[in-house]
Enzyme design. Structure first.
Site, short mmCIF file in Angstrom:
data_model
loop_
_atom_site.label_atom_id
_atom_site.label_comp_id
_atom_site.label_asym_id
_atom_site.label_seq_id
_atom_site.Cartn_x
_atom_site.Cartn_y
_atom_site.Cartn_z
N HIS A 37 2.49 5.53 -10.10
CA HIS A 37 2.18 4.20 -9.55
C HIS A 37 2.31 4.22 -8.03
CE1 HIS A 37 6.59 3.88 -9.89
NE2 HIS A 37 6.54 2.88 -9.03
N HIS A 71 3.87 2.94 -5.43
CA HIS A 71 5.00 2.55 -4.59
C HIS A 71 5.40 3.74 -3.73
CE1 HIS A 71 6.78 -1.16 -6.89
NE2 HIS A 71 6.01 -1.51 -5.88
N ASP A 82 8.08 5.20 -2.98
CA ASP A 82 9.02 6.22 -3.50
C ASP A 82 8.41 7.04 -4.62
OD1 ASP A 82 9.24 3.74 -4.95
OD2 ASP A 82 11.03 4.51 -5.95
N HIS A 83 7.12 6.79 -4.93
CA HIS A 83 6.43 7.61 -5.94
C HIS A 83 5.16 8.27 -5.41
CE1 HIS A 83 8.91 6.46 -9.50
NE2 HIS A 83 9.25 5.50 -8.67
ZN LIG Z 1 8.21 1.54 -8.37
#
Ligand SMILES: [Zn+2]
Length: 244
Positions: A60, A62, A64-65
């Protein structure tokens, strides 16, 4: 397959852990699952060769990903001098969000012609895609990130792996993780149910239905980290390698 956890933290560095990034080695070579903002640091710290990574799968959008992608792509161009093709596959919206992230962090970087073939794929949910020899089946989960968030079910050699991504409990997880050899599950809190994230108590309630052969917990808040050992479950940690 071997999996090295390069990053097992949340977005905020809880426990001093890097953002999410798993390095999977299969019979073809190597690929990443998620590439959070700190992933190039983790790649260097654990001595991973970025040029040997043929694909990066994203759950996804975000930071941090997927926020490590601009750094990975620029390193490939400027320092690692990559020549092999790189496939990046993730949810619808990935192409635009990646370009925006690159321009925000490094203005002009999307105008540079890479010396390697960069293939960005947006995956359709509930279909099995062949991504550089990995059988990738995305399931839509529930996590607000401006695009459909995925749990990923992967067929790697003769094994199956599911990573939940970030999500509260949804029925799609049952299908994504059903009978897999390894289920890597977000466990953000111990027993506090919150929107868009999974807690250990909820996960534990559903696990008997899933029939996953092995479960590893990841993406923990300080609350969950403090109580993780008491769960008796396997806990992911930065640098740890497991074989499936
Ligand atoms: Zn997330």
């Amino acid at each position: 397959m071997d999996i090295q956890f390069l990053g097992t933290g949340d977005a905020f560095g809880s426990g001093g852990r890097f953002n999410t990034c798993f390095h999977v080695r299969d019979s073809v070579g190597a690929f990443l699952v998620d590439c959070g903002a700190s992933s190039m640091i983790a790649i260097r710290k654990f001595g991973v060769d970025p040029n040997a990574i043929r694909a990066i799968l994203i759950t996804h959008l975000h930071g941090d990903h997927f926020g490590g992608l601009p750094f990975f792509i620029l390193d490939a161009q400027l320092f690692s001098r990559r020549t092999a093709p790189l496939v990046i596959a993730g949810p619808p919206g990935l192409r635009d969000r990646l370009a925006t992230a690159m321009e925000n962090f490094f203005p002009g970087s999307t105008k540079v012609q890479q010396r390697f073939v960069l293939d960005v794929h947006e995956l359709e949910p509930r279909r099995t895609h062949d991504v550089a020899g990995i059988a990738v089946t995305p399931f839509v989960v529930k996590h607000a990130c401006g695009a459909p968030p995925f749990a990923l079910r992967l067929g790697v050699d003769d094994k199956t792996l599911c990573y939940s991504g970030d999500t509260e409990w949804v029925d799609g997880l049952r299908e994504a993780a059903h009978g897999v050899d390894l289920f890597i599950a977000e466990t953000y809190f111990f027993d506090k149910p919150i929107k868009f994230h999974l807690d250990f108590a909820t996960l534990a309630r559903h696990l008997p239905d899933l029939g996953a052969k092995r479960v590893v917990l990841t993406h923990m808040s300080p609350d969950m980290l403090a109580r993780a050992a008491a769960t008796g479950f396997e806990i992911a940690d930065d640098g740890v390698v497991i074989s499936v």
